[in-house]
Design an enzyme around this catalytic site. Sequence first.
Site, PDB file in Angstrom:
ATOM      1  N   ARG A 160      80.320   8.406  81.068  1.00 13.43           N
ATOM      2  CA  ARG A 160      79.873   7.174  80.562  1.00 13.43           C
ATOM      3  C   ARG A 160      79.526   6.944  79.082  1.00 13.43           C
ATOM      4  O   ARG A 160      79.526   8.073  78.528  1.00 13.43           O
ATOM      5  CB  ARG A 160      78.578   6.775  81.323  1.00 13.43           C
ATOM      6  N   ASP A 173      66.998  10.902  70.017  1.00 14.11           N
ATOM      7  CA  ASP A 173      67.598  10.209  70.678  1.00 14.11           C
ATOM      8  C   ASP A 173      68.246   9.201  69.755  1.00 14.11           C
ATOM      9  O   ASP A 173      69.187   9.373  68.728  1.00 14.11           O
ATOM     10  CB  ASP A 173      66.804   9.441  71.425  1.00 14.11           C
TER      11      ASP A 173
END
Length: 567
Positions: free
Chosen positions: A376, A474
């Site tokens: 994804r 992140d």
Amino acid sequence: MPEPMRLGDHEMPMGTSALGKGLYVLDLLGEVDRPQRFTQLLKLTGFPKGTLHRILEALMEFRLIRLNEADQTYRLGPRLFELAHKVWDEFDLRGAAAPELDRLADLTHETVSLCEIESGAILYIDRRLASDAFGFRIEVGRRAPLHNTAGGKALMSFLAPHRQRSLIAELMASDDPGKKPGNEAELLADLSLTRARGYALSIEDHVPGVVSVAAPVLDHRHEPIAAIGVSGPRERISIDRLHTIGRDLMEAARRISGNVGATAMSINAPERPRTTIAANAECVLPVAAHLGEGPVWTGADRSLLWLDILAPAVHVFDPVTGQDRALKVPRMVTSIAARRQGGHAVMTQNGLELLDIATGALTPVVDPEAAMGTNRFNDAKCDRRGRFWAGSMALDASAPSGSLYCIEPDASWRRVDTGFTVSNGMDWSPDDRQMYFADSAQGCVFAYDFDLDTGSVANRRPLIQIPPVEGKPDGLTVDAEGYIWVAVWDGWSVRRYAPDGRLDRVVGVPVPRPSSCCFGGPDLDRLYITSGRIRLAERMLVEAPLSGGLFVFEPGVRGQPGGMFAG
């Protein structure tokens, strides 16, 4: 009697010290992230050079380890895999699962079950009922559909792509209405969401009034052999509690299989750091998102767009009124950008799509990874020429199958780099000469030389390395001074780094999993921070109840205007 020697956390008599040292070396090679050279093993073990050499020679003689001549590194040998296959040939699934079934029944006070796939359905092979459980009951030997049960979806989502396609085709062709899914596209979207999350949900999909959650038990080939689940009445089990139980089921599934099927998904968050942090972000929206991500400030309407990847939903937050509007979308959406000609573009599990933010309708544009069903897209941003840059990853973060793509305004695309496990935050320096891109699994933010005119990158190099014990990089953003702000997942903080990679400042966030950040406000002088609560233990949610919320911090510097998609 000789004094016992201590090796790591183990004590052993002196007569078994050689065996213990050999096992210790095997354990080290199994735990480290990459193969080790002799000098590295010397430092890790603390053994004398001659002792380590003799241990390595003995382990190689029995094929328990091997030496790669090309780079002179040691790694686990084929004999271990042969032994592992023998273990799995004799694996007693029900026996291994029994302690976890007992524990979960006592913990949840609900029905706990173990199921496997058989003849196009799930077959319940074991179950437990807590002494005070009431409501939904599952009988051993009972069959249930695959497509609308938590156990069935947990098993289907982790099948190899060819097996999954074959099974779905069989279900769609079935004459049995109980076996046949109503909508294949919706089922595929649900299975992708399940694999990304690590567990499956069934909200009254199979039995009215009953909800359930299940996680797959994976074997040494990373294939699902069973699913362990919890079921109960909707009136007693909230959706939030289902997600909390899902995390416990993932951990239980890993214990059943001895962790051999475990993936890189983060389950256990570290405790709040005891060190003093200079400043703390304030929660402006305690919304409890599963996985908040992708914040983008829109100057036109002075609002913040952000996403809940695992809901999935697009959120529009008005900082003046404090109101937040959530727009449900039919599949995972991982990043969003405004379009120059109006409207919005998003990256979803199906690639680049246009979004009607009023209705949630998606219009496909291009999918660079259409042939990769187990991947994804994750973080993405537009550069100042309007190109859409996007990173991909395995749905369950289990392999370095991710790549970095550049999608041009005319929908043509290029793969510019590959080999990433968890593609994450990206942004550019104020002069557009540097591009930054994170791989959370490697704990690294990379820097590239960037050419804005051609949209090319070169000379990838590690710029920021965060040790695993401190969390994982992140999402990120770059301020007007060229400093890089990195949200540290499992790190309770956002960090500011200088352009040379030097740590400049640490901003505390009262949740363990800040996920991304961007500058917003009319003057771009406020740092907005998203966060997640996915896979957090219940005790951690008690300690950090604002997990999943939206935070803001005034850093004293301004950000840069974000790019817009020119397509």
